[in-house]
Motif scaffolding. Sequence first.
Motif, short mmCIF file in Angstrom:
data_model
loop_
_atom_site.label_atom_id
_atom_site.label_comp_id
_atom_site.label_asym_id
_atom_site.label_seq_id
_atom_site.Cartn_x
_atom_site.Cartn_y
_atom_site.Cartn_z
N ALA A 8 9.15 -2.80 -2.78
CA ALA A 8 8.80 -3.32 -1.46
C ALA A 8 10.02 -3.42 -0.56
O ALA A 8 9.94 -3.16 0.64
N ARG A 9 11.15 -3.77 -1.12
CA ARG A 9 12.36 -3.92 -0.29
C ARG A 9 13.06 -2.59 -0.05
O ARG A 9 13.68 -2.40 0.98
N HIS A 10 12.98 -1.69 -1.00
CA HIS A 10 13.72 -0.42 -0.90
C HIS A 10 12.81 0.74 -1.27
O HIS A 10 12.82 1.20 -2.41
N PRO A 11 12.02 1.23 -0.31
CA PRO A 11 11.09 2.32 -0.63
C PRO A 11 11.78 3.55 -1.22
O PRO A 11 11.18 4.28 -1.99
N ALA A 12 13.05 3.77 -0.89
CA ALA A 12 13.76 4.93 -1.43
C ALA A 12 13.92 4.80 -2.93
O ALA A 12 14.07 5.80 -3.63
N ASN A 13 13.90 3.59 -3.44
CA ASN A 13 14.06 3.37 -4.88
C ASN A 13 12.72 3.26 -5.60
O ASN A 13 12.65 2.79 -6.72
N LEU A 14 11.66 3.69 -4.95
CA LEU A 14 10.32 3.55 -5.50
C LEU A 14 10.17 4.26 -6.84
O LEU A 14 9.64 3.68 -7.79
N ALA A 15 10.64 5.47 -6.94
CA ALA A 15 10.51 6.21 -8.19
C ALA A 15 11.25 5.50 -9.32
O ALA A 15 10.73 5.39 -10.44
N GLN A 16 12.43 4.97 -9.03
CA GLN A 16 13.19 4.25 -10.04
C GLN A 16 12.47 2.96 -10.44
O GLN A 16 12.42 2.59 -11.60
N GLN A 82 -0.46 14.08 5.10
CA GLN A 82 -0.65 14.66 6.43
C GLN A 82 -0.54 13.60 7.50
O GLN A 82 0.07 13.81 8.55
N LYS A 83 -1.14 12.45 7.25
CA LYS A 83 -1.14 11.38 8.23
C LYS A 83 0.17 10.58 8.19
O LYS A 83 0.64 10.11 9.22
N TYR A 84 0.76 10.42 7.01
CA TYR A 84 1.99 9.65 6.83
C TYR A 84 3.02 10.53 6.12
O TYR A 84 3.21 10.41 4.90
N PRO A 85 3.70 11.42 6.85
CA PRO A 85 4.66 12.35 6.22
C PRO A 85 5.77 11.64 5.44
O PRO A 85 6.33 12.21 4.51
N GLN A 86 6.07 10.39 5.80
CA GLN A 86 7.12 9.67 5.09
C GLN A 86 6.74 9.38 3.63
O GLN A 86 7.59 9.03 2.83
N LEU A 87 5.49 9.61 3.28
CA LEU A 87 5.04 9.40 1.90
C LEU A 87 5.03 10.69 1.08
O LEU A 87 4.51 10.70 -0.04
N SER A 88 5.61 11.74 1.60
CA SER A 88 5.57 13.02 0.89
C SER A 88 6.22 12.96 -0.48
O SER A 88 5.81 13.70 -1.38
N ASP A 89 7.17 12.07 -0.67
CA ASP A 89 7.83 11.99 -1.97
C ASP A 89 6.96 11.36 -3.05
O ASP A 89 7.27 11.47 -4.24
N ILE A 90 5.84 10.76 -2.70
CA ILE A 90 4.96 10.17 -3.72
C ILE A 90 3.68 10.97 -3.93
O ILE A 90 2.86 10.61 -4.76
#
Length: 134
Positions: A8-16, A82-90
Amino acid sequence: MPGATIAARHPANLAQALLHIIQAEYARLKKRGSMVSVTDMIGATWRLEDAIRDVIAESLNFSSNSKPMRDKARLLPHLLVQKYPQLSDIEHELRGVFETCRIAIDHKSISPVVAKAAIAIADEYREIIIKLKH
């Protein structure tokens, strides 16, 4: 969930964070010998599907009532990205959750560790997706 606040605090660390959740769940389940049913897995996947459909419904018309899980695994994450390109990594992980559910339904069984991990991932992503509407 141990990784929920990290993600929640660091979306970039979501996979970790998700890897940490999976490892923690694996250790906990191995210790307890806990069982998870296919029904639990399906429920988590349906909740994730509902969250995705809710956020894409505004701009995209998608009726998944009659679509097989294999099609949902491919299409729902794609429409979300498509609607939220910032979620492409998930996108890949979302497909994995739907595909895991499809396999569990087809085989009528699932490893408790795999089910718990998929449920944790589905719940984590569902929370992130729900926040997109707010």
